[in-house]
Each structure stands twice: as structure tokens, then as C-alpha cells.
Design an enzyme around this catalytic site. Structure first.
Site, PDB file in Angstrom:
ATOM      1  N   GLU A 105       0.876  -1.169   0.000  1.00  0.00           N
ATOM      2  CA  GLU A 105       0.000   0.000   0.000  1.00  0.00           C
ATOM      3  C   GLU A 105       0.915   1.221   0.000  1.00  0.00           C
ATOM      4  O   GLU A 105       1.704   1.410   0.912  1.00  0.00           O
ATOM      5  CB  GLU A 105      -0.918  -0.058   1.220  1.00  0.00           C
ATOM      6  CG  GLU A 105      -2.249   0.601   1.013  1.00  0.00           C
ATOM      7  CD  GLU A 105      -2.150   2.107   1.052  1.00  0.00           C
ATOM      8  OE1 GLU A 105      -2.762   2.782   0.210  1.00  0.00           O
ATOM      9  OE2 GLU A 105      -1.421   2.605   1.939  1.00  0.00           O
TER      10      GLU A 105
ATOM     11  N   CYS B  81       3.488  -2.655  -8.621  1.00  0.00           N
ATOM     12  CA  CYS B  81       2.238  -2.135  -8.059  1.00  0.00           C
ATOM     13  C   CYS B  81       2.495  -0.925  -7.158  1.00  0.00           C
ATOM     14  O   CYS B  81       2.843   0.144  -7.657  1.00  0.00           O
ATOM     15  CB  CYS B  81       1.481  -3.268  -7.378  1.00  0.00           C
ATOM     16  SG  CYS B  81      -0.276  -2.942  -7.237  1.00  0.00           S
TER      17      CYS B  81
ATOM     18  N   ARG C 187      -3.619   5.679  -9.156  1.00  0.00           N
ATOM     19  CA  ARG C 187      -3.803   4.635  -8.127  1.00  0.00           C
ATOM     20  C   ARG C 187      -5.163   3.972  -8.276  1.00  0.00           C
ATOM     21  O   ARG C 187      -6.137   4.646  -8.637  1.00  0.00           O
ATOM     22  CB  ARG C 187      -3.749   5.264  -6.724  1.00  0.00           C
ATOM     23  CG  ARG C 187      -2.381   5.438  -6.178  1.00  0.00           C
ATOM     24  CD  ARG C 187      -2.467   5.918  -4.746  1.00  0.00           C
ATOM     25  NE  ARG C 187      -2.813   4.862  -3.810  1.00  0.00           N
ATOM     26  CZ  ARG C 187      -3.314   5.068  -2.604  1.00  0.00           C
ATOM     27  NH1 ARG C 187      -3.580   6.289  -2.182  1.00  0.00           N
ATOM     28  NH2 ARG C 187      -3.560   4.057  -1.810  1.00  0.00           N
TER      29      ARG C 187
ATOM     30  N   ILE D 205      -3.550  -6.463  -8.577  1.00  0.00           N
ATOM     31  CA  ILE D 205      -4.276  -6.425  -7.303  1.00  0.00           C
ATOM     32  C   ILE D 205      -4.413  -4.966  -6.864  1.00  0.00           C
ATOM     33  O   ILE D 205      -3.426  -4.325  -6.523  1.00  0.00           O
ATOM     34  CB  ILE D 205      -3.529  -7.246  -6.222  1.00  0.00           C
ATOM     35  CG1 ILE D 205      -3.296  -8.680  -6.710  1.00  0.00           C
ATOM     36  CG2 ILE D 205      -4.310  -7.234  -4.900  1.00  0.00           C
ATOM     37  CD1 ILE D 205      -2.322  -9.480  -5.863  1.00  0.00           C
TER      38      ILE D 205
ATOM     39  N   HIS E 155       1.868  -7.996 -10.353  1.00  0.00           N
ATOM     40  CA  HIS E 155       2.705  -8.662  -9.339  1.00  0.00           C
ATOM     41  C   HIS E 155       3.446  -9.852  -9.943  1.00  0.00           C
ATOM     42  O   HIS E 155       2.899 -10.960  -9.951  1.00  0.00           O
ATOM     43  CB  HIS E 155       1.819  -9.166  -8.199  1.00  0.00           C
ATOM     44  CG  HIS E 155       1.346  -8.096  -7.283  1.00  0.00           C
ATOM     45  ND1 HIS E 155       1.955  -7.826  -6.078  1.00  0.00           N
ATOM     46  CD2 HIS E 155       0.347  -7.215  -7.410  1.00  0.00           C
ATOM     47  CE1 HIS E 155       1.334  -6.821  -5.492  1.00  0.00           C
ATOM     48  NE2 HIS E 155       0.348  -6.430  -6.283  1.00  0.00           N
TER      49      HIS E 155
ATOM     50  N   GLU F  50       5.717 -11.588  -8.756  1.00  0.00           N
ATOM     51  CA  GLU F  50       6.157 -12.566  -7.746  1.00  0.00           C
ATOM     52  C   GLU F  50       5.048 -13.567  -7.406  1.00  0.00           C
ATOM     53  O   GLU F  50       5.265 -14.484  -6.627  1.00  0.00           O
ATOM     54  CB  GLU F  50       6.642 -11.840  -6.475  1.00  0.00           C
ATOM     55  CG  GLU F  50       5.557 -11.358  -5.517  1.00  0.00           C
ATOM     56  CD  GLU F  50       4.734 -10.188  -6.029  1.00  0.00           C
ATOM     57  OE1 GLU F  50       5.003  -9.689  -7.143  1.00  0.00           O
ATOM     58  OE2 GLU F  50       3.806  -9.760  -5.320  1.00  0.00           O
TER      59      GLU F  50
HETATM   60  N1  LIG Z   1      -1.059  -4.475  -4.763  1.00  0.00           N
HETATM   61  C1  LIG Z   1      -0.691  -3.238  -4.566  1.00  0.00           C
HETATM   62  O1  LIG Z   1       0.509  -2.921  -4.416  1.00  0.00           O
HETATM   63  C2  LIG Z   1      -1.785  -2.247  -4.432  1.00  0.00           C
HETATM   64  C3  LIG Z   1      -1.353  -0.809  -4.449  1.00  0.00           C
HETATM   65  C4  LIG Z   1      -2.321   0.045  -3.670  1.00  0.00           C
HETATM   66  N2  LIG Z   1      -3.626   0.076  -4.279  1.00  0.00           N
HETATM   67  C5  LIG Z   1      -1.748   1.443  -3.519  1.00  0.00           C
HETATM   68  O2  LIG Z   1      -2.323   2.374  -3.911  1.00  0.00           O
HETATM   69  O3  LIG Z   1      -0.718   1.602  -2.981  1.00  0.00           O
END
Ligand SMILES: NC(=O)CC[C@H](N)C(=O)O
Length: 206
Positions: free
Chosen positions: A49, A80, A109, A138, A182, A184
Site C-alpha cells: 500500500e 504495483c 492509483r 491487485i 505482481h 512474484e
Molecule cells: N497491490 C498493490 O501494491 C496495491 C497498491 C495500492 N492500491 C496502492 O495504492 O498503494
């Protein structure tokens, strides 16, 4: 490669990234403090996040040392939330969220929609041989715009319906690359391998 490669180990899928790097034959270590950052030849910034990661980077006093290493040309790979942090600008980020500014891109985002927890697609990625990459998104961002020095490595296929169609989801600028998805999560280490090739080039160039 003499120096190890680091994985920023404040939040997110840290063991999976360490495993993927090791599967490619690299020595991989977690990075939680400035002394550890100083030892690595490149750094993976995992998803998580971005607001929290931004705060944690500040709390452990890694924000400025990381900015400095990136300015000095350290290879980095963000996924991400890692992509969001590396970007110059993030739309829909909290106003106090720090940007590392290592990629001349604007990201949005949660671009796939807050309700869209995850989305998967097969993507052709420039520099990755052997067929498409299964991309797991995700609560992912996408890239809204790219500056001149930025190479687009992958887009959501045009065959995908809706606003995500054709959006840029992987980029590279010099030694820094990022994916909105992602890598990984799938047991396919080809993107980590692409990153490690950059790290080896950078080590060889001294
Ligand atoms: N899987 C993720 O890294 C999500 C990122 C997250 N939505 C963000 O704004 O930081």
C-alpha cells in the site's frame, strides 16, 4: 555479481520476491535500514500500500538515502505500490504521499476501480522471451502518461474490454523498471531475470 540485490522489506510480498531473485541465481537480501541499502547493487520495491510504504520509508529513514541511490543510477524494480512510489506523479494518492520520482510517469492509483480487487491478463512484455507473461493485478495502478525517456514494456491487450484496454502497465527508464502487476505471484521469474540483467549491466559499467 559481487554485491547482493535487495528487496525493500517494509511491507508486501517480500519472501516471494526474494525467492524469485534467488531462482534466477542472484544473492538476495531484505533491506530495512540505510546500512542495508548501501550494500545492495539494485532494489526491488514490492507491492503493498503506497501510502503506508511512503510513511514507513520516512519512519525508518530510508526515504532520502533511497532517493539518493536512485539519483546515482541504482537499478530498481517496482511492482504495483512500488511502481506508484517510483513514479514522478500519482493521481488519487494522498497529498502527503512521497514520490521517489525515478520514473518520468504519471500513474493512477487503484485505476482498475476500487471494487476490482484483482484482474488477470496474459501480456507480451518487451525484453521477455518465451511467450506471454501471466499478469496478476491487485488493486493496481496503471500508467496515465509517460515522459520522453520512458520505454513502454507492456500494455493491457486491446482485446480486453473496458477502460483498462490498451493501458500501459510496464515501463522502463534507464536502470529503473516497474510493473503495475505482481510478477512474484505466478512462479514465473522472467521479469526478475530482466531486472537482474540490468543490475549486471550496471555492475559491469562500474
Ligand atoms: N497491490 C498493490 O501494491 C496495491 C497498491 C495500492 N492500491 C496502492 O495504492 O498503494
Amino acid at each position: 555479481m559481487s554485491a547482493p540485490v535487495g528487496v525493500l522489506a517494509l511491507q508486501g510480498n517480500i519472501p516471494e520476491h526474494l525467492d524469485a531473485l534467488r531462482a534466477c541465481g542472484a544473492e538476495a537480501v531484505p533491506v530495512r535500514r540505510p546500512s542495508e541499502l548501501a550494500e545492495v547493487a539494485g532494489l526491488v520495491l514490492p507491492g503493498g500500500e503506497s501510502t503506508t510504504l511512503s510513511k514507513l520509508l520516512e519512519a525508518v529513514e530510508l526515504l532520502e538515502p533511497l532517493r539518493e541511490r536512485l539519483r546515482a543510477g541504482m537499478p530498481a524494480f517496482g511492482s504495483c505500490a512500488g511502481m506508484i512510489l517510483l513514479a514522478r506523479e500519482a493521481i488519487d494518492a494522498r497529498p502527503d504521499q512521497h514520490q521517489l520520482g525515478a520514473l518520468d510517469i504519471t500513474v493512477r492509483r487503484n485505476a482498475f476501480g476500487r471494487q476490482v480487487a484483482s484482474f488477470e491478463s496474459d501480456l507480451a512484455v518487451t525484453g521477455v522471451a518465451g511467450g506471454p507473461v501471466r499478469a496478476v493485478f491487485i488493486r493496481a495502478p496503471w500508467v496515465e502518461s509517460t515522459g520522453r525517456g520512458v520505454e513502454v514494456l507492456a500494455r493491457v491487450p486491446g482485446s480486453v474490454a473496458g477502460p483498462a484496454s490498451g493501458k500501459v502497465v510496464a515501463v522502463r527508464q534507464g536502470p529503473v523498471m516497474a510493473t503495475a502487476f505482481h510478477p512474484e505471484q505466478t512462479g514465473d521469474a522472467r521479469l526478475h531475470d530482466l531486472f537482474l540483467r540490468r543490475v549486471r549491466d550496471s555492475v559491469a559499467a562500474g
